[in-house]
Each structure stands twice: as structure tokens, then as C-alpha cells.
Write a protein that holds these residues in place. Sequence first.
Motif, PDB file in Angstrom:
ATOM      1  N   GLN A 133       0.811  -1.213   0.000  1.00 21.54           N
ATOM      2  CA  GLN A 133       0.000   0.000   0.000  1.00 21.54           C
ATOM      3  C   GLN A 133       0.844   1.263   0.000  1.00 21.54           C
ATOM      4  O   GLN A 133       0.425   2.299  -0.543  1.00 21.54           O
ATOM      5  CB  GLN A 133      -0.928  -0.007   1.215  1.00 21.54           C
ATOM      6  N   SER A 134       2.022   1.206   0.596  1.00 18.50           N
ATOM      7  CA  SER A 134       2.839   2.410   0.767  1.00 18.50           C
ATOM      8  C   SER A 134       3.980   2.523  -0.238  1.00 18.50           C
ATOM      9  O   SER A 134       4.719   3.518  -0.214  1.00 18.50           O
ATOM     10  CB  SER A 134       3.431   2.439   2.175  1.00 18.50           C
ATOM     11  N   GLY A 135       4.153   1.521  -1.091  1.00 19.08           N
ATOM     12  CA  GLY A 135       5.274   1.540  -2.016  1.00 19.08           C
ATOM     13  C   GLY A 135       6.598   1.230  -1.346  1.00 19.08           C
ATOM     14  O   GLY A 135       7.666   1.572  -1.861  1.00 19.08           O
ATOM     15  N   GLY A 136       6.538   0.570  -0.192  1.00 25.23           N
ATOM     16  CA  GLY A 136       7.744   0.265   0.564  1.00 25.23           C
ATOM     17  C   GLY A 136       8.252  -1.147   0.311  1.00 25.23           C
ATOM     18  O   GLY A 136       7.933  -1.773  -0.699  1.00 25.23           O
ATOM     19  N   ALA A 137       9.035  -1.635   1.252  1.00 28.77           N
ATOM     20  CA  ALA A 137       9.594  -2.980   1.150  1.00 28.77           C
ATOM     21  C   ALA A 137       9.795  -3.535   2.550  1.00 28.77           C
ATOM     22  O   ALA A 137       9.872  -2.789   3.526  1.00 28.77           O
ATOM     23  CB  ALA A 137      10.919  -2.975   0.388  1.00 28.77           C
ATOM     24  N   VAL A 138       9.884  -4.863   2.622  1.00 34.25           N
ATOM     25  CA  VAL A 138      10.090  -5.560   3.887  1.00 34.25           C
ATOM     26  C   VAL A 138      11.301  -6.470   3.736  1.00 34.25           C
ATOM     27  O   VAL A 138      11.342  -7.316   2.837  1.00 34.25           O
ATOM     28  CB  VAL A 138       8.849  -6.401   4.266  1.00 34.25           C
ATOM     29  N   PHE A 139      12.294  -6.285   4.597  1.00 34.39           N
ATOM     30  CA  PHE A 139      13.485  -7.134   4.596  1.00 34.39           C
ATOM     31  C   PHE A 139      13.352  -8.158   5.718  1.00 34.39           C
ATOM     32  O   PHE A 139      13.452  -7.820   6.904  1.00 34.39           O
ATOM     33  CB  PHE A 139      14.746  -6.295   4.785  1.00 34.39           C
ATOM     34  N   VAL A 186       9.154  -7.842  -1.233  1.00 33.85           N
ATOM     35  CA  VAL A 186       9.535  -8.801  -0.184  1.00 33.85           C
ATOM     36  C   VAL A 186      11.008  -9.136  -0.379  1.00 33.85           C
ATOM     37  O   VAL A 186      11.390  -9.820  -1.335  1.00 33.85           O
ATOM     38  CB  VAL A 186       8.669 -10.071  -0.238  1.00 33.85           C
ATOM     39  N   ALA A 187      11.833  -8.630   0.504  1.00 35.03           N
ATOM     40  CA  ALA A 187      13.284  -8.747   0.391  1.00 35.03           C
ATOM     41  C   ALA A 187      13.825  -9.551   1.568  1.00 35.03           C
ATOM     42  O   ALA A 187      13.055 -10.069   2.381  1.00 35.03           O
ATOM     43  CB  ALA A 187      13.899  -7.351   0.347  1.00 35.03           C
ATOM     44  N   ALA A 188      15.142  -9.650   1.679  1.00 32.30           N
ATOM     45  CA  ALA A 188      15.727 -10.499   2.721  1.00 32.30           C
ATOM     46  C   ALA A 188      17.022  -9.900   3.242  1.00 32.30           C
ATOM     47  O   ALA A 188      17.703  -9.134   2.549  1.00 32.30           O
ATOM     48  CB  ALA A 188      15.989 -11.898   2.176  1.00 32.30           C
ATOM     49  N   VAL A 189      17.347 -10.266   4.480  1.00 28.51           N
ATOM     50  CA  VAL A 189      18.627  -9.912   5.096  1.00 28.51           C
ATOM     51  C   VAL A 189      19.497 -11.157   5.122  1.00 28.51           C
ATOM     52  O   VAL A 189      19.100 -12.198   5.670  1.00 28.51           O
ATOM     53  CB  VAL A 189      18.441  -9.384   6.534  1.00 28.51           C
ATOM     54  N   VAL A 190      20.683 -11.054   4.516  1.00 27.48           N
ATOM     55  CA  VAL A 190      21.647 -12.152   4.486  1.00 27.48           C
ATOM     56  C   VAL A 190      23.013 -11.561   4.805  1.00 27.48           C
ATOM     57  O   VAL A 190      23.483 -10.663   4.104  1.00 27.48           O
ATOM     58  CB  VAL A 190      21.682 -12.847   3.110  1.00 27.48           C
TER      59      VAL A 190
END
Length: 270
Positions: A133-139, A186-190
Motif C-alpha cells: 500500500q505504501s510503495g515500501g519494502a520488507v526485509f 519482499v526482500a531479505a537480510v543475508v
Amino acid sequence: MNSEFVEEVGARPPLVLGVDPRPALHGNPPLESIRRYTLELLEALAPKLCAVKFQAAFFEALGAPGFALMHQLISGARVISLPVIIDAKRGDIGSTAEAYARAYLEAYPGSALTVNPYLGSDALEPFFQAAQQSGGAVFVLVKTSNPGSGLFQDVQGSDGKPLYRRVAEYVAAQAEAQRVGQWSRVAAVVGATYPTHLEELRGLMPHSLLLLPGLGAQGGTPVRGAGLLNAASRALYYPGGQPDIPRAVQQAEAYLQELQTPLPQPDLPQ
């Protein structure tokens, strides 16, 4: 229309500045010194960065004025069109997760938030929805950079897969539903400190941006590749162990030179 974090980051150099302020390294009053230094540093480094990552804990430790300062700096970064990652590692369920999503993703459209997957899918879905909805991302934390990460993340389940791989497979499935062109919200932390895992996880999550903490002080080295966001905190924010903008610019240029050097090509048979 909200700006898209994924599109902004994808068009910029693959280097992330981590902001972890230490009041003891600043003059009096320390919060005002931190504010001025950080804004000046962002201005100097902005063309060399894909994002700035604010570590929420260091601001929260300064009490209400510190928490307010973080939000001022987030706004300042967005004013100069620098994408923001809020490193708060939130993770909860139901209305609490929704409240966290409102506090960070909805409050700062086009920004990103790190989240902890330990509570399961219902703890993650409110963040995914808010990012859309906000044009953001989640790591999502998948394989973290700290030495003790394997205590839980490497534990194998009944199917023989380590926990981090099961999380990566879930992230990959969710990423397909939230793609914005080549990359997903939908991103990730590695951790950059685990290069072998990184190669495996890039293959498992082909459409997720990967945030790679650990560059510099934790011993990680720059990693080249599409969608790999190399993050340096102390090495860039306090190069040489103190506030130093010229030296931070030099360090950023050195990292980028290494990141932009073409990978060696294998010899082809004649």
C-alpha cells in the motif's frame, strides 16, 4: 502516488550507509551534534548510496529525544530523495504487527523495514500488506551476520533443511506476489559474513533484494551482484572510529570501486 522503494534502490549504487550513532563521539549537546553530522554526511554520500539504514535501537536508547531525532533524520533523507531502511527487526502478530507497520511503513511511504520471521506468516503478512500500500519494502531476516546466528538458523528440520532455508523458500514464494519489475517488495537480510550461504540464498530468492550487513567492522567484504545491497555502518558512519565526512566519502568510493569492478570472465575454449 507513492514512490516505490524497489525502483528507487534498483537505480542507484549498491551501497547502504548504516546510521548507528554513539553520543560519546559527539560534542555537546550530543543529539544536536548527531543531527548535524548525519544530515551533512547524507548530503555528501547520497550520490554513492542506494539507501540509508537507521538502526532504531541506537536512537531508542537515547530516550524520547533520540526517537524523535531518528524520525527527523528519516524525513531529512527522504527530502533529498534517499531511500530509507528502518532497521528495527519488528515481529509480532495481529493488531500489534499492524501497528508496527503503520508506525514505519505507512508513516514513511516508499521506505523499508526489517522484520523478524520467528512468529510465522501471520506476523509477516501485515508488513507485506503495508509495503504494498505504501510503495515500501520488507526485509525479512533469513541468515544474519552475527557469529551466533547458526544456533537457531542452521538447525535442521525433519526434512533435512536448515531453518534459514525454509524461511528463504517462504520469502521467495511471497516475493513472486509482490514483484515491481525485476525485484520484489519482499526482500531479505543475508549477512555478508556468510558468502557461501549468500550464493545459495541468491539462487533460492532470485527476485528479492538482499541486504548484506557486516561490511567493514564485522569482517564482511563487498559482494558484487544484481540486487545485492552492501551495508556498512561503523566503517562508513564513523570511519577510523570517529565522525569524519571526508574519510567517509573516501571509504564509500573505495567500496564502490570494488563493487563496480567487472567480475573476471572464465577463459573460453578456442
